[in-house]
Motif scaffolding. Structure first.
Motif, mmCIF file in Angstrom:
data_model
loop_
_atom_site.group_PDB
_atom_site.id
_atom_site.type_symbol
_atom_site.label_atom_id
_atom_site.label_comp_id
_atom_site.label_asym_id
_atom_site.label_seq_id
_atom_site.Cartn_x
_atom_site.Cartn_y
_atom_site.Cartn_z
ATOM 1 N N UNK A 8 0.827 -1.206 0.000
ATOM 2 C CA UNK A 8 0.000 0.000 0.000
ATOM 3 C C UNK A 8 0.864 1.259 0.000
ATOM 4 N N UNK A 9 1.946 1.237 0.774
ATOM 5 C CA UNK A 9 2.842 2.401 0.808
ATOM 6 C C UNK A 9 3.420 2.684 -0.576
ATOM 7 N N UNK A 10 3.853 1.627 -1.277
ATOM 8 C CA UNK A 10 4.421 1.808 -2.604
ATOM 9 C C UNK A 10 3.374 2.348 -3.575
ATOM 10 N N UNK A 11 2.169 1.869 -3.455
ATOM 11 C CA UNK A 11 1.087 2.354 -4.315
ATOM 12 C C UNK A 11 0.840 3.845 -4.080
ATOM 13 N N UNK A 12 0.788 4.239 -2.805
ATOM 14 C CA UNK A 12 0.562 5.653 -2.494
ATOM 15 C C UNK A 12 1.731 6.527 -2.940
ATOM 16 N N UNK A 13 2.941 6.015 -2.775
ATOM 17 C CA UNK A 13 4.115 6.777 -3.197
ATOM 18 C C UNK A 13 4.131 6.978 -4.717
ATOM 19 N N UNK A 14 3.824 5.917 -5.467
ATOM 20 C CA UNK A 14 3.808 6.032 -6.926
ATOM 21 C C UNK A 14 2.713 6.976 -7.387
ATOM 22 N N UNK A 24 1.469 12.497 -9.393
ATOM 23 C CA UNK A 24 0.803 13.785 -9.168
ATOM 24 C C UNK A 24 1.836 14.905 -9.100
ATOM 25 N N UNK A 25 2.962 14.659 -8.415
ATOM 26 C CA UNK A 25 4.007 15.670 -8.284
ATOM 27 C C UNK A 25 4.657 15.974 -9.630
ATOM 28 N N UNK A 26 4.900 14.932 -10.435
ATOM 29 C CA UNK A 26 5.514 15.138 -11.752
ATOM 30 C C UNK A 26 4.641 16.039 -12.616
ATOM 31 N N UNK A 27 3.338 15.769 -12.616
ATOM 32 C CA UNK A 27 2.430 16.614 -13.394
ATOM 33 C C UNK A 27 2.327 18.011 -12.802
ATOM 34 N N UNK A 59 2.408 14.559 -28.198
ATOM 35 C CA UNK A 59 2.249 13.134 -27.924
ATOM 36 C C UNK A 59 1.306 12.920 -26.744
ATOM 37 N N UNK A 60 0.993 11.664 -26.506
ATOM 38 C CA UNK A 60 0.121 11.310 -25.391
ATOM 39 C C UNK A 60 0.971 11.112 -24.130
ATOM 40 N N UNK A 61 0.552 11.768 -23.072
ATOM 41 C CA UNK A 61 1.264 11.670 -21.791
ATOM 42 C C UNK A 61 0.285 11.237 -20.697
ATOM 43 N N UNK A 105 0.517 1.615 -12.644
ATOM 44 C CA UNK A 105 -0.905 1.957 -12.577
ATOM 45 C C UNK A 105 -1.137 3.152 -11.659
ATOM 46 N N UNK A 106 -0.520 3.126 -10.468
ATOM 47 C CA UNK A 106 -0.698 4.231 -9.526
ATOM 48 C C UNK A 106 -0.083 5.517 -10.068
ATOM 49 N N UNK A 107 1.060 5.417 -10.755
ATOM 50 C CA UNK A 107 1.690 6.601 -11.326
ATOM 51 C C UNK A 107 0.791 7.257 -12.377
ATOM 52 N N UNK A 108 0.235 6.453 -13.273
ATOM 53 C CA UNK A 108 -0.626 6.994 -14.325
ATOM 54 C C UNK A 108 -1.848 7.680 -13.726
ATOM 55 N N UNK A 109 -2.458 7.055 -12.713
ATOM 56 C CA UNK A 109 -3.628 7.648 -12.077
ATOM 57 C C UNK A 109 -3.258 8.973 -11.411
ATOM 58 N N UNK A 110 -2.072 9.005 -10.787
ATOM 59 C CA UNK A 110 -1.638 10.227 -10.118
ATOM 60 C C UNK A 110 -1.456 11.388 -11.081
ATOM 61 N N UNK A 111 -0.825 11.128 -12.225
ATOM 62 C CA UNK A 111 -0.630 12.208 -13.194
ATOM 63 C C UNK A 111 -1.956 12.700 -13.743
#
Length: 351
Positions: free
Chosen positions: A157-163, A168-171, A216-218, A195-201
């Motif tokens: 769960x921690x890794x999911x939240x971090x990703x 979100x931070x990258x975007x 391009x698609x991001x 998956x978590x990274x894509x959702x965050x962005x």
């Protein structure tokens, strides 16, 4: 006249006899009748009696709180837990002892709590072998709560939240939503990280459509082997950069001085979930899992004898010295963290 003188003489004699009789019946002077030896010996007898009745006081051993640090423990986690425990024991009257290994027979009676960090610590056997002691396990996958064992955090769960928060931070710091990710190819959590990274962005930028070319698609992403990341990373990163990626989520298992130097030379901003050995001017920040807030919450319950629960780690942002994240955007980041920890955001695709 003669008879009168005789009578007077007899009265005087009688008065003298009465006076002598009274003086003879008076009580003796108490000072004269005291026994000096009894007065001198009285203090000695009292001292002997007090000595015989007094019991020597044996001080109790100071209660101990033990921090057990495994070889695989994360440095940031160690620092946060140690500083929190130092503050807690300073008000609780315990001593903090930091060790690298311990066995149940070595546990002393004055040990109240053992906090362990690192997946290489066999905390379950320690807790089972010392049921009178409370234990807290941090950063240890596969460990379940026991009657005397509490757990902080869930590695998955921690890794999911971090990703999620890394995406979100990258975007958040991008100027045109041109964000990407480099994910380990040989990790059992690779799919969940991506998956978590894509959702965050997309939680921040929606469809993340850029205003300027390349159109391009991001977000865009690729995979890299952990074992070969120092040798085969250049072609992978070159493709990401040619696609237009300006901010990249570099997952912590892929950190290496070679990759970080190459990204710095290219001017690509970096977000990660693990701190690098050396911070560079292109490092936006590190999204870290922080167990210290949960540890502080558990402390009062544990000291009262309550144990056997699980609490979640908190998400925090560190290593922001480069200044690439403004104060306003930092507030936006922290607000999203609060929503995530409150359960208002679900960092996973619904399948």
């Amino acid at each position: 006249m003669k008879n009168f003188n005789n009578l007077k003489f007899l009265r005087i004699v009688s008065l003298l006899m009465i006076l002598i009789s009274i003086l003879g019946c008076a009580p003796e002077d108490p000072i004269a009748t005291q026994q000096p030896s009894e007065v001198a010996e009285a203090p000695t007898e009292v001292a002997q009696e007090l000595t015989a009745t007094q019991t020597p006081t044996i001080p109790e051993a100071t209660p101990q709180v033990m921090l057990l640090v495994g070889q695989e423990a994360d440095p940031f986690t160690i620092s946060q837990v140690q500083s929190t425990l130092e503050e807690l024991v300073s008000t609780g009257g315990q001593n903090l002892l930091i060790v690298e290994s311990i066995s149940s027979p070595e546990m002393q009676d004055n040990v109240e709590l053992v906090v362990s960090i690192g997946s290489d610590v066999d905390i379950t056997n320690l807790a089972t072998g010392s049921p009178q002691i409370h234990f807290i396990a941090i950063d240890q996958p596969g460990v379940s709560p026991l009657e005397n064992l509490s757990i902080i955090g869930d590695p998955e769960l921690d890794q999911k939240n971090q990703s999620f928060m890394a995406g979100y931070l990258a975007a958040l710091v991008s100027t045109d939503y041109k964000v990407g990710a480099l994910i380990p190819a040989d990790s059992d959590q690779s799919d969940r990280m991506l998956d978590a990274f894509i959702i965050g962005t997309r939680f921040f930028c929606g469809i993340c459509r850029p205003l300027y070319p390349p159109f391009n698609t991001f977000p865009h992403w690729d995979f890299l082997s952990i074992e070969n990341n120092s040798a085969g990373f250049q072609p992978v990163i070159d493709v990401l950069v040619s696609y237009g990626v300006e901010v990249i989520y570099l997952q912590g298992k892929l950190l290496s001085p070679e990759i970080l130097t190459y990204l710095s030379d290219l001017g690509v901003k970096v977000v990660s979930d693990q701190s690098p050995e050396t911070l560079r001017n292109n490092w936006v920040g590190t999204v870290a899992a922080d167990p210290s807030p949960a540890l502080a919450l558990l402390w009062s319950d544990l000291m009262a004898g309550s144990s056997g629960v699980r609490k979640s780690s908190s998400i925090t942002l560190i290593d922001t010295e480069s200044g690439l994240l403004s104060e306003g955007r930092r507030r936006v980041f922290d607000e999203m963290v609060a929503d995530l920890e409150a359960g208002l955001v679900y960092p996973q695709s619904i399948q």
